[in-house]
Design an enzyme around this catalytic site. Sequence first.
Site, PDB file in Angstrom:
ATOM      1  N   GLU A  60       1.453   0.574   6.416  1.00  0.00           N
ATOM      2  CA  GLU A  60       2.828   0.947   6.768  1.00  0.00           C
ATOM      3  C   GLU A  60       3.785   0.157   5.892  1.00  0.00           C
ATOM      4  O   GLU A  60       3.391  -0.865   5.324  1.00  0.00           O
ATOM      5  CB  GLU A  60       3.086   0.611   8.245  1.00  0.00           C
ATOM      6  CG  GLU A  60       2.172   1.377   9.181  1.00  0.00           C
ATOM      7  CD  GLU A  60       2.463   1.067  10.649  1.00  0.00           C
ATOM      8  OE1 GLU A  60       3.446   0.334  10.935  1.00  0.00           O
ATOM      9  OE2 GLU A  60       1.706   1.571  11.489  1.00  0.00           O
TER      10      GLU A  60
ATOM     11  N   GLU B  30      -7.368  -0.827  -0.454  1.00  0.00           N
ATOM     12  CA  GLU B  30      -8.396  -1.264   0.502  1.00  0.00           C
ATOM     13  C   GLU B  30      -8.549  -2.785   0.491  1.00  0.00           C
ATOM     14  O   GLU B  30      -9.657  -3.308   0.566  1.00  0.00           O
ATOM     15  CB  GLU B  30      -9.722  -0.537   0.232  1.00  0.00           C
ATOM     16  CG  GLU B  30      -9.481   0.958   0.229  1.00  0.00           C
ATOM     17  CD  GLU B  30     -10.661   1.803   0.631  1.00  0.00           C
ATOM     18  OE1 GLU B  30     -11.583   1.287   1.276  1.00  0.00           O
ATOM     19  OE2 GLU B  30     -10.636   2.990   0.303  1.00  0.00           O
TER      20      GLU B  30
HETATM   21  C1  LIG Z   1      -2.601   4.675  -4.802  1.00  0.00           C
HETATM   22  C2  LIG Z   1      -2.749   4.024  -3.465  1.00  0.00           C
HETATM   23  C3  LIG Z   1      -3.531   4.606  -2.491  1.00  0.00           C
HETATM   24  C4  LIG Z   1      -3.639   4.026  -1.222  1.00  0.00           C
HETATM   25  N1  LIG Z   1      -4.357   4.678  -0.236  1.00  0.00           N
HETATM   26  C5  LIG Z   1      -4.297   4.189   1.043  1.00  0.00           C
HETATM   27  C6  LIG Z   1      -4.878   4.939   2.124  1.00  0.00           C
HETATM   28  O1  LIG Z   1      -5.480   6.008   1.919  1.00  0.00           O
HETATM   29  N2  LIG Z   1      -4.772   4.461   3.378  1.00  0.00           N
HETATM   30  C7  LIG Z   1      -4.110   3.289   3.647  1.00  0.00           C
HETATM   31  O2  LIG Z   1      -4.038   2.921   4.800  1.00  0.00           O
HETATM   32  N3  LIG Z   1      -3.560   2.557   2.652  1.00  0.00           N
HETATM   33  C8  LIG Z   1      -3.628   2.990   1.352  1.00  0.00           C
HETATM   34  N4  LIG Z   1      -3.037   2.258   0.333  1.00  0.00           N
HETATM   35  C9  LIG Z   1      -2.355   1.022   0.658  1.00  0.00           C
HETATM   36  C10 LIG Z   1      -3.055  -0.247   0.174  1.00  0.00           C
HETATM   37  O3  LIG Z   1      -4.233  -0.459   0.898  1.00  0.00           O
HETATM   38  C11 LIG Z   1      -2.053  -1.406   0.305  1.00  0.00           C
HETATM   39  O4  LIG Z   1      -1.069  -1.204  -0.682  1.00  0.00           O
HETATM   40  C12 LIG Z   1      -2.701  -2.748   0.146  1.00  0.00           C
HETATM   41  O5  LIG Z   1      -3.542  -3.032   1.215  1.00  0.00           O
HETATM   42  C13 LIG Z   1      -1.663  -3.874   0.003  1.00  0.00           C
HETATM   43  O6  LIG Z   1      -0.671  -3.811   0.959  1.00  0.00           O
HETATM   44  P1  LIG Z   1       0.885  -3.919   0.530  1.00  0.00           P
HETATM   45  O7  LIG Z   1       1.069  -2.868  -0.517  1.00  0.00           O
HETATM   46  O8  LIG Z   1       1.698  -3.816   1.732  1.00  0.00           O
HETATM   47  O9  LIG Z   1       1.035  -5.318  -0.140  1.00  0.00           O
HETATM   48  P2  LIG Z   1       1.394  -6.686   0.600  1.00  0.00           P
HETATM   49  O10 LIG Z   1       0.492  -6.875   1.739  1.00  0.00           O
HETATM   50  O11 LIG Z   1       2.846  -6.760   0.829  1.00  0.00           O
HETATM   51  O12 LIG Z   1       0.994  -7.726  -0.525  1.00  0.00           O
HETATM   52  C14 LIG Z   1       1.872  -8.183  -1.549  1.00  0.00           C
HETATM   53  C15 LIG Z   1       1.192  -9.338  -2.281  1.00  0.00           C
HETATM   54  O13 LIG Z   1       1.010 -10.433  -1.386  1.00  0.00           O
HETATM   55  C16 LIG Z   1      -0.326 -10.808  -1.329  1.00  0.00           C
HETATM   56  N5  LIG Z   1      -0.678 -11.248   0.016  1.00  0.00           N
HETATM   57  C17 LIG Z   1      -0.341 -10.669   1.185  1.00  0.00           C
HETATM   58  N6  LIG Z   1      -0.877 -11.333   2.205  1.00  0.00           N
HETATM   59  C18 LIG Z   1      -1.591 -12.333   1.694  1.00  0.00           C
HETATM   60  C19 LIG Z   1      -2.384 -13.368   2.233  1.00  0.00           C
HETATM   61  N7  LIG Z   1      -2.571 -13.502   3.543  1.00  0.00           N
HETATM   62  N8  LIG Z   1      -2.959 -14.262   1.383  1.00  0.00           N
HETATM   63  C20 LIG Z   1      -2.777 -14.138   0.047  1.00  0.00           C
HETATM   64  N9  LIG Z   1      -2.052 -13.176  -0.510  1.00  0.00           N
HETATM   65  C21 LIG Z   1      -1.469 -12.272   0.286  1.00  0.00           C
HETATM   66  C22 LIG Z   1      -1.084  -9.549  -1.714  1.00  0.00           C
HETATM   67  O14 LIG Z   1      -2.375  -9.846  -2.159  1.00  0.00           O
HETATM   68  C23 LIG Z   1      -0.200  -8.989  -2.785  1.00  0.00           C
HETATM   69  O15 LIG Z   1      -0.464  -9.644  -3.989  1.00  0.00           O
HETATM   70  C24 LIG Z   1      -2.964   2.817  -0.949  1.00  0.00           C
HETATM   71  C25 LIG Z   1      -2.205   2.203  -1.953  1.00  0.00           C
HETATM   72  C26 LIG Z   1      -2.073   2.809  -3.180  1.00  0.00           C
HETATM   73  C27 LIG Z   1      -1.201   2.149  -4.219  1.00  0.00           C
END
Ligand SMILES: Cc1cc2nc3c(=O)[nH]c(=O)nc-3n(C[C@H](O)[C@H](O)[C@H](O)COP(=O)(O)OP(=O)(O)OC[C@H]3O[C@@H](n4cnc5c(N)ncnc54)[C@H](O)[C@@H]3O)c2cc1C
Lengths: 380, 259
Positions: free
Chosen positions: A127, A364
């Site tokens: 989300e 993922e």
């Molecule tokens: C093309 C594409 C397809 C996707 N398909 C799906 C799908 O089918 N279903 C679905 O549910 N999601 C999907 N996603 C979402 C994807 O899984 C998330 O983008 C991903 O898990 C990261 O979440 P975020 O983008 O909110 O980044 P954030 O969680 O905001 O992370 C930002 C940065 O902070 C770092 N960070 C955050 N928390 C921590 C921590 N505790 N320790 C260290 N570092 C941290 C992260 O590693 C990253 O570098 C998709 C994304 C893309 C781009």
Amino acid sequence: MNFELTKEQSMIQKLMREFSEEEVKPGADQRDQTGEFPHDIIRKMAKLSLMGLNFPESYGGGGADTISFAIAVEELSRVCASTGITYSAHISLGCAPIYLFGTEEQRKRYLIPLCTGDSLGAFGLTEPNAGSDAAGTQTTAVENEDNWSIQGSKCFITNASHAKFLSLTASTHSKTNNQRQITAFIVPTGIAGVSIQSNYNKLGLKSSNTTEIYLEQVKIPKDNVLGEIGNGFKQFLVTLDGGRIGIGAMAVGIAQGAYELALQYAKERVQFGKSISKLQVIQHKLADMAMEIELARTYVYKAAWLKDQDKKFTKEASICKLFASEVARRVCNQAIQIHGGWGYIHDYKVERYFRDAKLTEIGEGTSEIQRNIIAREIGC
Amino acid sequence: MNFLVCLKQTFDTEEKIVLKNGEISEEAVEFIINPYDEYAVEEAIRLKELHGGEITILTIGPDRAEQALRSALAMGADKAVLVETEDLEDELDEHSISQLLYAAIQEQEDNYDLILCGYMAVDDGSAQVGPRLAQYLQIPHVSTITKITIAGNEVSLEKDIEGDVEHIQTHLPLLVTTQQGLNDPRYPTIPGIMKAKRKPLTRFEIDDLSISEQSISAKTAQKEVFLPPQKQAGQILKGSIKEQVTSLVEKLHKDAKVI
Ligand SMILES: Cc1cc2nc3c(=O)[nH]c(=O)nc-3n(C[C@H](O)[C@H](O)[C@H](O)COP(=O)(O)OP(=O)(O)OC[C@H]3O[C@@H](n4cnc5c(N)ncnc54)[C@H](O)[C@@H]3O)c2cc1C
């Protein structure tokens, strides 16, 4: 110990190599530019029963194993990573949770159309305010007398525009202690209150379908709860373990494709009167690429093998995904370097691989999250 | 209807040929169903879909040829027979292979209505085995077909003759050899692949067949195996037209020795 593929696995590999070369590769560059979804390819894959590859035949599946799934994703991604992620998400995020947590009735109703290719599979976890911290879901589900009412939104959800239904997570409240918990639901996409958009302008994976989903007072029947009420968190962790094998395989495929292009180019390109493949610097780059890909693939197979043996594979799935995705990034980077200026130009393909590879370090579970998981698993 | 497809496992057409001690090396080589035989398998499956029946795949070859048989079973054939030649020291030629096929067919309980062979194998390229087998079986044969239609006992065939089409009418039992253009072989489906292992595959040693070693001994001998000469860089002749022609004739005569 035996590192040989079974007869079935090698036949599936041969099939996927031929299918990818003949049906997937020809339009890949064009799809990268137009963003057109590979409908035709998915239809052809459905005819071969690939859309239910590793699920039982009784649900319309192919009865193959997780290693075969990894092989299929690798071969598709070797020529077109957009098709690779579409397929990987369909199987490991779309089909798997319904197979793992669905009732017999739900499997019949939802898994069969996924396996036969009537619907694509999708899984809504992420989300706008709950990414790595997927448990922080702000989408809510409230239980009414004869239905559930869901309110919220999801982002970055793969395949949802082509899904007739998807499973997603929402926060619910425990009846016994009113504690916040997470529950998974199967939500039909065609009902009132659900709207799905795919307007992202992405870096890569251009012809895969990535969507935003809005849920406005969506009413779904009570028997659309997937698994146990309150068990959604545990369930998606299990689902993601399997999905990471898919992303690992996708990364291996992207790396393999870029490496093959670089090797071929290095042999053909002549500078200073000889092929650049005769330069030790270039040879060492290619040797490193070949080595890293071998290691990544072997580990993807190991994680898949553990899953097939019903052994615990959380750590291994994270290791394979983390390692393979970083290999893919390094290999694609060097593939461009070996191509010089042409590597920067669309016609030579490696820039597409470079852009597509980046997602494998994010989707993922980011690389940072994979390191957290491995750290936890080794007892830090 | 009973169909028999005779199939050979050959080098993958993408493989590079490497010679080792005067022999073609099989080290780390991928093997495939001879592409022309794949048309035969596909056509048998299509005909079975139309007319019903059973498809047997027969191959003479080493142990690894099982892989090609399994692939044909995955495409949709029903059973397979492998005559193993691994232990045989003598060389086999087209005569030996067609004798062995004939002997293996005699071992089967079935009588085949239609036998399909690829018109040639991409490795040896002799195009002899099909016609020879038909001769032993005393049945008609039509080579390089591009279309087949069966109605009862009657068979209508088309074959490619240098850009034209020849229409042939004949009857079962019949042996045909298949040419490119006949069909587009299907991919095996996943259930096909998973079922292939459970389909019957019979193995014979040469000793199991009622055939004498003598009758399969090769009628030809292979004297030498060599690769085509490496392509040399082209030459551009200089001077007046007359000088160029003189020099060309001289080169064709002395260097290339073609005139
Ligand atoms: C093309 C594409 C397809 C996707 N398909 C799906 C799908 O089918 N279903 C679905 O549910 N999601 C999907 N996603 C979402 C994807 O899984 C998330 O983008 C991903 O898990 C990261 O979440 P975020 O983008 O909110 O980044 P954030 O969680 O905001 O992370 C930002 C940065 O902070 C770092 N960070 C955050 N928390 C921590 C921590 N505790 N320790 C260290 N570092 C941290 C992260 O590693 C990253 O570098 C998709 C994304 C893309 C781009």
